[in-house]
Design an enzyme around this catalytic site. Structure first.
Site, PDB file in Angstrom:
ATOM      1  N   SER A   7      17.726  -2.815  -0.910  1.00  0.00           N
ATOM      2  CA  SER A   7      17.843  -4.025  -0.082  1.00  0.00           C
ATOM      3  C   SER A   7      17.457  -5.215  -0.957  1.00  0.00           C
ATOM      4  O   SER A   7      16.363  -5.744  -0.880  1.00  0.00           O
ATOM      5  CB  SER A   7      16.967  -3.919   1.171  1.00  0.00           C
ATOM      6  OG  SER A   7      15.600  -3.927   0.863  1.00  0.00           O
ATOM      7  N   HIS A  11      16.870   2.295   3.722  1.00  0.00           N
ATOM      8  CA  HIS A  11      16.235   3.351   2.937  1.00  0.00           C
ATOM      9  C   HIS A  11      16.429   4.749   3.521  1.00  0.00           C
ATOM     10  O   HIS A  11      15.875   5.721   3.035  1.00  0.00           O
ATOM     11  CB  HIS A  11      14.730   3.068   2.781  1.00  0.00           C
ATOM     12  CG  HIS A  11      14.446   1.889   1.901  1.00  0.00           C
ATOM     13  ND1 HIS A  11      13.205   1.347   1.765  1.00  0.00           N
ATOM     14  CD2 HIS A  11      15.263   1.168   1.104  1.00  0.00           C
ATOM     15  CE1 HIS A  11      13.264   0.318   0.920  1.00  0.00           C
ATOM     16  NE2 HIS A  11      14.500   0.190   0.519  1.00  0.00           N
ATOM     17  N   GLN A  37      12.750  -1.701   8.312  1.00  0.00           N
ATOM     18  CA  GLN A  37      12.809  -0.889   7.081  1.00  0.00           C
ATOM     19  C   GLN A  37      11.532  -0.094   6.799  1.00  0.00           C
ATOM     20  O   GLN A  37      11.589   1.059   6.395  1.00  0.00           O
ATOM     21  CB  GLN A  37      13.134  -1.807   5.903  1.00  0.00           C
ATOM     22  CG  GLN A  37      13.363  -1.098   4.597  1.00  0.00           C
ATOM     23  CD  GLN A  37      13.715  -2.079   3.481  1.00  0.00           C
ATOM     24  OE1 GLN A  37      14.857  -2.507   3.366  1.00  0.00           O
ATOM     25  NE2 GLN A  37      12.753  -2.449   2.678  1.00  0.00           N
ATOM     26  N   GLU A  38      10.376  -0.732   6.981  1.00  0.00           N
ATOM     27  CA  GLU A  38       9.139  -0.038   6.593  1.00  0.00           C
ATOM     28  C   GLU A  38       7.984  -0.301   7.552  1.00  0.00           C
ATOM     29  O   GLU A  38       7.723  -1.445   7.906  1.00  0.00           O
ATOM     30  CB  GLU A  38       8.705  -0.495   5.184  1.00  0.00           C
ATOM     31  CG  GLU A  38       9.722  -0.173   4.118  1.00  0.00           C
ATOM     32  CD  GLU A  38       9.460  -0.895   2.802  1.00  0.00           C
ATOM     33  OE1 GLU A  38       8.291  -1.159   2.466  1.00  0.00           O
ATOM     34  OE2 GLU A  38      10.444  -1.211   2.114  1.00  0.00           O
ATOM     35  N   GLU A  98      11.632   6.097  -0.042  1.00  0.00           N
ATOM     36  CA  GLU A  98      10.282   5.855  -0.571  1.00  0.00           C
ATOM     37  C   GLU A  98       9.271   6.889  -0.100  1.00  0.00           C
ATOM     38  O   GLU A  98       8.058   6.681  -0.176  1.00  0.00           O
ATOM     39  CB  GLU A  98       9.825   4.440  -0.186  1.00  0.00           C
ATOM     40  CG  GLU A  98      10.672   3.368  -0.861  1.00  0.00           C
ATOM     41  CD  GLU A  98      10.226   1.948  -0.537  1.00  0.00           C
ATOM     42  OE1 GLU A  98       9.283   1.771   0.263  1.00  0.00           O
ATOM     43  OE2 GLU A  98      10.827   1.014  -1.078  1.00  0.00           O
ATOM     44  N   ASP A 106       7.560  -4.106   6.846  1.00  0.00           N
ATOM     45  CA  ASP A 106       8.547  -4.856   6.071  1.00  0.00           C
ATOM     46  C   ASP A 106       9.820  -4.838   6.909  1.00  0.00           C
ATOM     47  O   ASP A 106      10.489  -3.794   7.008  1.00  0.00           O
ATOM     48  CB  ASP A 106       8.791  -4.220   4.693  1.00  0.00           C
ATOM     49  CG  ASP A 106       9.839  -5.004   3.889  1.00  0.00           C
ATOM     50  OD1 ASP A 106      10.345  -6.023   4.407  1.00  0.00           O
ATOM     51  OD2 ASP A 106      10.134  -4.602   2.746  1.00  0.00           O
ATOM     52  N   GLU A 130       6.320  -8.458   6.114  1.00  0.00           N
ATOM     53  CA  GLU A 130       7.164  -8.885   4.991  1.00  0.00           C
ATOM     54  C   GLU A 130       8.567  -9.220   5.506  1.00  0.00           C
ATOM     55  O   GLU A 130       9.088  -8.512   6.378  1.00  0.00           O
ATOM     56  CB  GLU A 130       7.210  -7.728   3.968  1.00  0.00           C
ATOM     57  CG  GLU A 130       7.993  -8.011   2.703  1.00  0.00           C
ATOM     58  CD  GLU A 130       7.901  -6.809   1.740  1.00  0.00           C
ATOM     59  OE1 GLU A 130       6.823  -6.164   1.657  1.00  0.00           O
ATOM     60  OE2 GLU A 130       8.905  -6.497   1.082  1.00  0.00           O
ATOM     61  N   ASP A 164       9.653 -11.422   0.231  1.00  0.00           N
ATOM     62  CA  ASP A 164      10.212 -10.563  -0.824  1.00  0.00           C
ATOM     63  C   ASP A 164      11.589 -11.130  -1.192  1.00  0.00           C
ATOM     64  O   ASP A 164      11.732 -11.842  -2.190  1.00  0.00           O
ATOM     65  CB  ASP A 164      10.281  -9.121  -0.301  1.00  0.00           C
ATOM     66  CG  ASP A 164      10.999  -8.171  -1.233  1.00  0.00           C
ATOM     67  OD1 ASP A 164      11.281  -8.540  -2.373  1.00  0.00           O
ATOM     68  OD2 ASP A 164      11.309  -7.021  -0.823  1.00  0.00           O
ATOM     69  N   LYS A 197       8.123  -8.213  -7.916  1.00  0.00           N
ATOM     70  CA  LYS A 197       8.917  -7.127  -8.499  1.00  0.00           C
ATOM     71  C   LYS A 197       9.492  -7.720  -9.777  1.00  0.00           C
ATOM     72  O   LYS A 197      10.381  -8.582  -9.716  1.00  0.00           O
ATOM     73  CB  LYS A 197      10.065  -6.734  -7.567  1.00  0.00           C
ATOM     74  CG  LYS A 197       9.641  -6.078  -6.247  1.00  0.00           C
ATOM     75  CD  LYS A 197      10.851  -5.937  -5.331  1.00  0.00           C
ATOM     76  CE  LYS A 197      10.521  -5.154  -4.074  1.00  0.00           C
ATOM     77  NZ  LYS A 197      11.572  -5.307  -3.039  1.00  0.00           N
ATOM     78  N   HIS A 200       6.604  -1.679  -6.081  1.00  0.00           N
ATOM     79  CA  HIS A 200       7.632  -0.751  -6.536  1.00  0.00           C
ATOM     80  C   HIS A 200       8.985  -1.182  -5.967  1.00  0.00           C
ATOM     81  O   HIS A 200       9.058  -2.162  -5.227  1.00  0.00           O
ATOM     82  CB  HIS A 200       7.313   0.676  -6.059  1.00  0.00           C
ATOM     83  CG  HIS A 200       7.367   0.831  -4.561  1.00  0.00           C
ATOM     84  ND1 HIS A 200       7.295   2.049  -3.924  1.00  0.00           N
ATOM     85  CD2 HIS A 200       7.492  -0.081  -3.561  1.00  0.00           C
ATOM     86  CE1 HIS A 200       7.376   1.892  -2.619  1.00  0.00           C
ATOM     87  NE2 HIS A 200       7.485   0.615  -2.371  1.00  0.00           N
ATOM     88  N   ARG A 201      10.029  -0.400  -6.269  1.00  0.00           N
ATOM     89  CA  ARG A 201      11.314  -0.586  -5.609  1.00  0.00           C
ATOM     90  C   ARG A 201      11.697   0.749  -4.988  1.00  0.00           C
ATOM     91  O   ARG A 201      11.102   1.778  -5.288  1.00  0.00           O
ATOM     92  CB  ARG A 201      12.373  -1.047  -6.614  1.00  0.00           C
ATOM     93  CG  ARG A 201      11.926  -2.323  -7.302  1.00  0.00           C
ATOM     94  CD  ARG A 201      13.006  -3.280  -7.507  1.00  0.00           C
ATOM     95  NE  ARG A 201      13.680  -3.688  -6.301  1.00  0.00           N
ATOM     96  CZ  ARG A 201      14.386  -4.815  -6.215  1.00  0.00           C
ATOM     97  NH1 ARG A 201      14.488  -5.615  -7.253  1.00  0.00           N
ATOM     98  NH2 ARG A 201      15.008  -5.147  -5.102  1.00  0.00           N
ATOM     99  N   SER A 202      12.734   0.721  -4.140  1.00  0.00           N
ATOM    100  CA  SER A 202      13.054   1.976  -3.453  1.00  0.00           C
ATOM    101  C   SER A 202      13.578   3.038  -4.417  1.00  0.00           C
ATOM    102  O   SER A 202      13.337   4.229  -4.232  1.00  0.00           O
ATOM    103  CB  SER A 202      14.028   1.728  -2.310  1.00  0.00           C
ATOM    104  OG  SER A 202      15.134   0.985  -2.754  1.00  0.00           O
ATOM    105  N   LYS A 208       2.049  -2.418  -3.571  1.00  0.00           N
ATOM    106  CA  LYS A 208       2.904  -1.740  -2.595  1.00  0.00           C
ATOM    107  C   LYS A 208       3.659  -0.672  -3.365  1.00  0.00           C
ATOM    108  O   LYS A 208       4.498  -0.996  -4.212  1.00  0.00           O
ATOM    109  CB  LYS A 208       3.856  -2.777  -1.998  1.00  0.00           C
ATOM    110  CG  LYS A 208       4.688  -2.275  -0.843  1.00  0.00           C
ATOM    111  CD  LYS A 208       5.627  -3.367  -0.358  1.00  0.00           C
ATOM    112  CE  LYS A 208       6.448  -2.904   0.819  1.00  0.00           C
ATOM    113  NZ  LYS A 208       7.807  -3.449   0.797  1.00  0.00           N
TER     114      LYS A 208
HETATM  115  P1  PGA Z   1      14.354  -2.439  -2.476  1.00  0.00           P
HETATM  116  O1  PGA Z   1      13.437  -3.108  -1.377  1.00  0.00           O
HETATM  117  O2  PGA Z   1      15.154  -1.390  -1.778  1.00  0.00           O
HETATM  118  O3  PGA Z   1      15.228  -3.602  -2.902  1.00  0.00           O
HETATM  119  O4  PGA Z   1      13.493  -1.935  -3.548  1.00  0.00           O
HETATM  120  C1  PGA Z   1      12.246  -2.625  -0.955  1.00  0.00           C
HETATM  121  C2  PGA Z   1      11.623  -3.736  -0.173  1.00  0.00           C
HETATM  122  O5  PGA Z   1      12.364  -4.441   0.547  1.00  0.00           O
HETATM  123  O6  PGA Z   1      10.436  -3.973  -0.294  1.00  0.00           O
HETATM  124 ZN    ZN Z   2      10.807  -5.934   1.110  1.00  0.00          ZN
END
Ligand code: PGA
Ligand code: ZN
Length: 416
Positions: free
Chosen positions: A42, A147, A156-157, A200, A236, A281, A307, A332, A360-362, A383
């Site tokens: 994302s 994710h 998402q989270e 994740e 998030d 977030e 983010d 990031k 981190h990233r996914s 995170k």
């Molecule tokens: P990402 O995003 O999938 O771009 O790593 C994770 C997030 O939104 O924190």
């Molecule tokens: Zn995010």
């Protein structure tokens, strides 16, 4: 000098989603550094472009043919010079030619090589001997959005932040306990629960956003009383993934609800109050600085973090600061490319009272560098997920750093 760069190599490896990514190795006269790039699902619109048009293979070529000849003979300590050289060699604002992930891997491998040449841990090389604060781990325990697949929550989270933890290891353990407790609770609320997890490592059940918040809150409360310190809930929302610019609405497809920006504001405020959220977030899409600022002015005791809004970019953060948008920022490094760019953003965040959250990233590799960035840059939160080898690589590295610091180790000061 021990930090003179003698060799630069690049190779293709794979991340936790099985996607190809780049790893860079730097050899100095007395040391060695290595770094690999993560990738997002994302992503923000304003992020650096991850790879040149030919993908990882072309990125490797760029390192070998364009970047390596320039770097060989330079000192790995010349971080700023090397990072601006990467910008020069690329020639675009967002690393379209060499790729942001290429810049990231080179930049971080350079720092890693310099630290190693001095026989110093990376966090100490970056932050000096005063860098002794451990970050609080912000852990993704349940999720959906981009994710996971199928009927999962639109948000998402769902995250845990063990705000009362006295040590890093106790914080990490509390997050694992919440994750484990959730498994038992999810079996009861989702009859089809298979134990499936998203990118994740967070559980990906077929339940509503509201139900997810209920179970995560319950798991946090139970674990808080068991461990004797407070674990709080965060989200998030990754709203850019929900935003439909034509309809000017947030589409919660699984829930079957659409919200205009005003309704989104009310919805988020209501969730913050009812679940005593400590962290939210991306509650609005990536260009809505104004709603971020309205929400920030309306809440107390909750971090409002950007983010996709800021994409680790100093200029975008400046815009946010001038409008009062948010009070925390995700860091990031590969969103912006180099370590120097990320450090400038962290510095501005700290000077302006924004909490930098190294993330981190996914799609992650098993590299642990962000653990060192959190301590070296003095970021009070990291995170990085709770389960999965690529997530635990960072957590376990922080456990090691805490041990290495011995009596000097302290938890970061976290003012929310
Ligand atoms: P990402 O995003 O999938 O771009 O790593 C994770 C997030 O939104 O924190
Ligand atoms: Zn995010």
């Amino acid at each position: 000098m021990s930090t003179i760069i003698e060799d630069v190599k690049a190779r293709k490896i794979f991340n936790s989603r099985g996607e190809a990514t780049i790893e860079v190795e730097i050899t100095t006269s007395e040391g060695f550094g290595i770094a690999s790039a993560p990738s997002g699902a994302s992503k923000g619109k304003a992020e650096a472009v991850a790879y040149p048009p030919g993908g990882v293979d072309e990125a490797i070529k760029k390192v070998e043919e364009l970047i390596a000849p320039e770097l060989i003979g330079m000192s790995a300590e010349e971080q700023e010079e090397i990072d601006s050289l990467l910008h020069e060699l690329d020639g675009t604002k967002n690393f379209m030619n060499i790729g942001g992930n290429t810049a990231y891997a080179v930049s971080l491998a350079v720092a890693d090589a310099a630290a190693n040449s001095y026989n110093m841990p990376l966090f100490q090389y970056l932050g000096g001997y005063l860098a002794c604060h451990l970050p609080y781990p912000l852990g993704n325990v349940l999720g959906g959005g981009k994710h996971a697949l199928g009927k999962v929550p639109d948000i998402q989270e769902f995250l845990v932040l063990p705000v009362g933890a006295p040590t890093f290891i106790s914080a990490a353990e509390a997050n694992i306990k919440v994750h484990r407790r959730l498994r038992d609770l999810l079996i009861k609320v989702d009859p089809y629960f298979t134990g499936g997890r998203g990118d994740e490592g967070a559980w990906a059940p077929n339940i509503s956003n509201e139900k997810a918040l209920e179970v995560v809150s319950k798991a946090c409360e139970e674990v808080s009383s068991e461990v004797g310190f407070e674990c709080r809930v965060g989200l998030d929302i990754a709203s850019s993934s929900l935003w439909d610019p034509e309809k000017q609405r947030y589409i919660y497809a699984n829930e079957g609800v659409e919200r205009d920006p005003g309704e989104q504001m009310e919805y988020v405020l209501d969730l913050i109050r009812r679940y005593r959220l400590v962290y939210v977030e991306d509650p609005f899409h990536e260009d809505d600085f104004e709603s971020f600022s309205e929400l920030t002015s309306k809440v107390r005791g909750c971090l409002i973090c950007g983010d996709d809004l800021f994409v680790t970019n100093e200029e975008r953060l400046s815009t946010g600061i001038s409008k009062g948008s948010g009070n925390a920022i995700i860091i990031k490094v590969n969103q912006v490319g180099t370590l120097t760019d990320a450090w400038k953003t962290v510095k501005l965040a700290k000077e302006s009272g924004y909490i930098p959250v190294v993330s981190h990233r996914s799609g992650e590799t098993t590299a642990f560098h962000i653990a060192h960035l959190a301590v070296g840059f003095g970021c009070p939160i990291i995170k990085t997920g709770v389960l999965g080898g690529e997530r635990l690589a960072k957590i376990n590295e922080l456990i090691y750093i805490e041990e290495l610091l011995g009596e000097k180790a302290k938890m970061a000061r976290l003012r929310i």
